[in-house]
Scaffold this active site. Structure first.
Site, PDB file in Angstrom:
ATOM      1  N   SER A 160      -7.933  10.780   3.837  1.00 14.05           N
ATOM      2  CA  SER A 160      -7.675  11.212   2.452  1.00 14.05           C
ATOM      3  C   SER A 160      -6.511  12.196   2.315  1.00 14.05           C
ATOM      4  CB  SER A 160      -8.952  11.799   1.841  1.00 14.05           C
ATOM      5  OG  SER A 160      -9.569  12.715   2.709  1.00 14.05           O
ATOM      6  N   TYR A 181      -5.936  -7.725   9.951  1.00 14.37           N
ATOM      7  CA  TYR A 181      -6.351  -6.806   8.871  1.00 14.37           C
ATOM      8  C   TYR A 181      -7.441  -7.464   8.017  1.00 14.37           C
ATOM      9  CZ  TYR A 181      -5.997  -4.149   4.485  1.00 14.37           C
ATOM     10  OH  TYR A 181      -6.282  -3.417   3.361  1.00 14.37           O
TER      11      TYR A 181
HETATM   12  N1  LIG Z   1      -2.692   0.299  -0.466  1.00 13.38           N
HETATM   13  C1  LIG Z   1      -3.143  -0.905  -0.802  1.00 13.38           C
HETATM   14  O1  LIG Z   1      -2.470  -1.718  -1.450  1.00 13.38           O
HETATM   15  C2  LIG Z   1      -4.532  -1.308  -0.420  1.00 13.38           C
HETATM   16  C3  LIG Z   1      -5.039  -2.502  -0.931  1.00 13.38           C
HETATM   17  C4  LIG Z   1      -6.336  -2.867  -0.610  1.00 13.38           C
HETATM   18  C5  LIG Z   1      -7.097  -2.031   0.198  1.00 13.38           C
HETATM   19  N2  LIG Z   1      -6.559  -0.885   0.690  1.00 13.38           N
HETATM   20  C6  LIG Z   1      -7.385  -0.056   1.567  1.00 13.38           C
HETATM   21  O2  LIG Z   1      -7.489   1.245   1.011  1.00 13.38           O
HETATM   22  C7  LIG Z   1      -7.570   2.197   2.067  1.00 13.38           C
HETATM   23  C8  LIG Z   1      -6.506   3.270   1.912  1.00 13.38           C
HETATM   24  O3  LIG Z   1      -5.215   2.661   1.920  1.00 13.38           O
HETATM   25  P1  LIG Z   1      -3.898   3.489   1.613  1.00 13.38           P
HETATM   26  O4  LIG Z   1      -2.837   2.504   1.286  1.00 13.38           O
HETATM   27  O5  LIG Z   1      -4.205   4.571   0.641  1.00 13.38           O
HETATM   28  O6  LIG Z   1      -3.607   4.101   3.065  1.00 13.38           O
HETATM   29  P2  LIG Z   1      -2.423   5.067   3.546  1.00 13.38           P
HETATM   30  O7  LIG Z   1      -1.577   5.499   2.404  1.00 13.38           O
HETATM   31  O8  LIG Z   1      -1.783   4.386   4.711  1.00 13.38           O
HETATM   32  O9  LIG Z   1      -3.250   6.339   4.059  1.00 13.38           O
HETATM   33  C9  LIG Z   1      -4.004   6.260   5.219  1.00 13.38           C
HETATM   34  C10 LIG Z   1      -4.796   7.533   5.384  1.00 13.38           C
HETATM   35  O10 LIG Z   1      -5.614   7.395   6.542  1.00 13.38           O
HETATM   36  C11 LIG Z   1      -5.393   8.501   7.409  1.00 13.38           C
HETATM   37  N3  LIG Z   1      -5.565   8.019   8.762  1.00 13.38           N
HETATM   38  C12 LIG Z   1      -4.864   7.037   9.390  1.00 13.38           C
HETATM   39  N4  LIG Z   1      -5.395   6.822  10.611  1.00 13.38           N
HETATM   40  C13 LIG Z   1      -6.450   7.679  10.730  1.00 13.38           C
HETATM   41  C14 LIG Z   1      -7.421   7.915  11.739  1.00 13.38           C
HETATM   42  N5  LIG Z   1      -7.393   7.224  12.879  1.00 13.38           N
HETATM   43  N6  LIG Z   1      -8.379   8.863  11.529  1.00 13.38           N
HETATM   44  C15 LIG Z   1      -8.414   9.555  10.358  1.00 13.38           C
HETATM   45  N7  LIG Z   1      -7.532   9.374   9.364  1.00 13.38           N
HETATM   46  C16 LIG Z   1      -6.558   8.440   9.557  1.00 13.38           C
HETATM   47  C17 LIG Z   1      -4.025   9.010   7.080  1.00 13.38           C
HETATM   48  O11 LIG Z   1      -3.998  10.402   7.358  1.00 13.38           O
HETATM   49  P3  LIG Z   1      -3.078  11.126   8.471  1.00 13.38           P
HETATM   50  O12 LIG Z   1      -1.835  10.289   8.642  1.00 13.38           O
HETATM   51  O13 LIG Z   1      -2.833  12.463   7.867  1.00 13.38           O
HETATM   52  O14 LIG Z   1      -3.943  11.165   9.704  1.00 13.38           O
HETATM   53  C18 LIG Z   1      -3.958   8.761   5.577  1.00 13.38           C
HETATM   54  O15 LIG Z   1      -4.575   9.813   4.884  1.00 13.38           O
HETATM   55  C19 LIG Z   1      -7.468   1.401   3.364  1.00 13.38           C
HETATM   56  O16 LIG Z   1      -8.746   1.105   3.856  1.00 13.38           O
HETATM   57  C20 LIG Z   1      -6.777   0.126   2.937  1.00 13.38           C
HETATM   58  O17 LIG Z   1      -7.057  -0.952   3.791  1.00 13.38           O
HETATM   59  C21 LIG Z   1      -5.291  -0.503   0.393  1.00 13.38           C
END
Ligand SMILES: NC(=O)c1ccc[n+]([C@@H]2O[C@H](COP(=O)([O-])OP(=O)(O)OC[C@H]3O[C@@H](n4cnc5c(N)ncnc54)[C@H](OP(=O)(O)O)[C@@H]3O)[C@@H](O)[C@H]2O)c1
Length: 264
Positions: free
Chosen positions: A15, A154
């Protein structure tokens, strides 16, 4: 409907940015005590400060740990021993030619996107069932249902999360704890900006790049734009509330109509 989550503690994995950050702000605005998670002290501390400022709620705490590992999960459990609301938002994504995804990469996707969630459910569910109230939400994706050819690894993890949610909802049957997944569609986050750039290049300004991405790669979207993270957060806040007490074992869509189906 006035959603009041005061007195509830929520952990939102992954988050420090993106959808997870918007969920943390949404839950904090509704009055919950929110634990922010990411892998580094610096990024988590900065995000805690931003969530406090953006939500007007100072009761925001840090839960640093790499949830892809047992040690990282243990550190998070030490920082936040019990929760009322668990949001398994953490997820990684990227493109790869299907035949070139090796065993290590399949395992990495499974461990980060699925096992991280299962571990926390195992740890927190007993406390929730004991107190007779709890909310668990797993962030799935349109890719769980419409598997993109360039993201099979994925898609596999997100389909798995639908199964995990349904299965643990059964485990929690009759306890007052609900378990659901939220099927997010293409959302405007930093991670997705990089992904869009990967597919359409760096030449176009962002608005045009986004439009080209939607037309070429996500033409099924009925809203014809990326979803804003707050739109996902709104559903998550509702499902985290007592108003959603009869919704469990389900998959709720906030996908902009992307998945071409009447039922979830
Ligand atoms: N964005 C989309 O279009 C989309 C669409 C459908 C579903 N989703 C889902 O929604 C969720 C969030 O996506 P997002 O696009 O917001 O992701 P994001 O912008 O890539 O953010 C990922 C977050 O996860 C943290 N993180 C990464 N690896 C980690 C680990 N091993 N342990 C703890 N924290 C970790 C990162 O924090 P740090 O880098 O600070 O560690 C960051 O806060 C995901 O499950 C994704 O599959 C996203």
């Amino acid at each position: 409907m006035q959603i009041d989550l005061s007195g509830r503690t929520a952990l939102v994995t992954g988050s420090t940015q993106g959808i997870g950050y918007a969920i943390a702000v949404g839950l904090a605005r509704a009055g919950a005590r929110v634990a922010v998670n990411g892998r580094s002290v610096e990024r988590v501390t900065a995000a805690v400060d931003r969530v406090r400022a953006d939500s007007g709620n100072d009761d925001v705490i840090a839960a640093v740990g790499d949830l892809a590992t047992e040690e990282g999960a243990a550190a998070v459990l030490e920082a936040v021993p019990t929760v009322d609301i668990l949001i398994n938002n953490l997820g990684i994504f990227g493109t790869a030619a299907p035949l070139e995804i090796d065993d290590a990469e399949w395992r990495r996707y499974f461990e980060v996107n699925v096992l991280s969630a299962v571990r926390l459910i195992r740890a927190y569910l007993p406390g929730m069932t004991e107190q007779g109230w709890g909310r668990i939400l797993n962030l799935a994706s349109d890719s769980a249902v419409v598997i993109p050819a360039e993201m099979i690894h994925y898609g596999m993890t997100k389909t798995a999360l639908l199964a995990v949610s349904r299965g643990f909802a059964k485990e929690a049957a009759g306890t007052g704890v609900t378990v659901n997944s939220v099927i997010a569609g293409p959302t405007h986050t930093g991670g997705v900006e990089d992904f869009v750039r990967e597919l359409v290049g760096n030449k176009l300004p962002w608005d045009e790049a986004q439009r080209e991405f939607m037309i070429k790669h996500r033409p099924q979207s009925l809203i014809q734009r990326l979803i804003e993270p707050e739109e996902i957060a709104n559903m998550v806040v509702y499902l985290s509330s007592s108003y959603a007490s009869a919704t469990t074992g389900g998959a709720l869509r906030v996908d902009g109509g992307y998945v071409d189906s009447i039922l979830p």
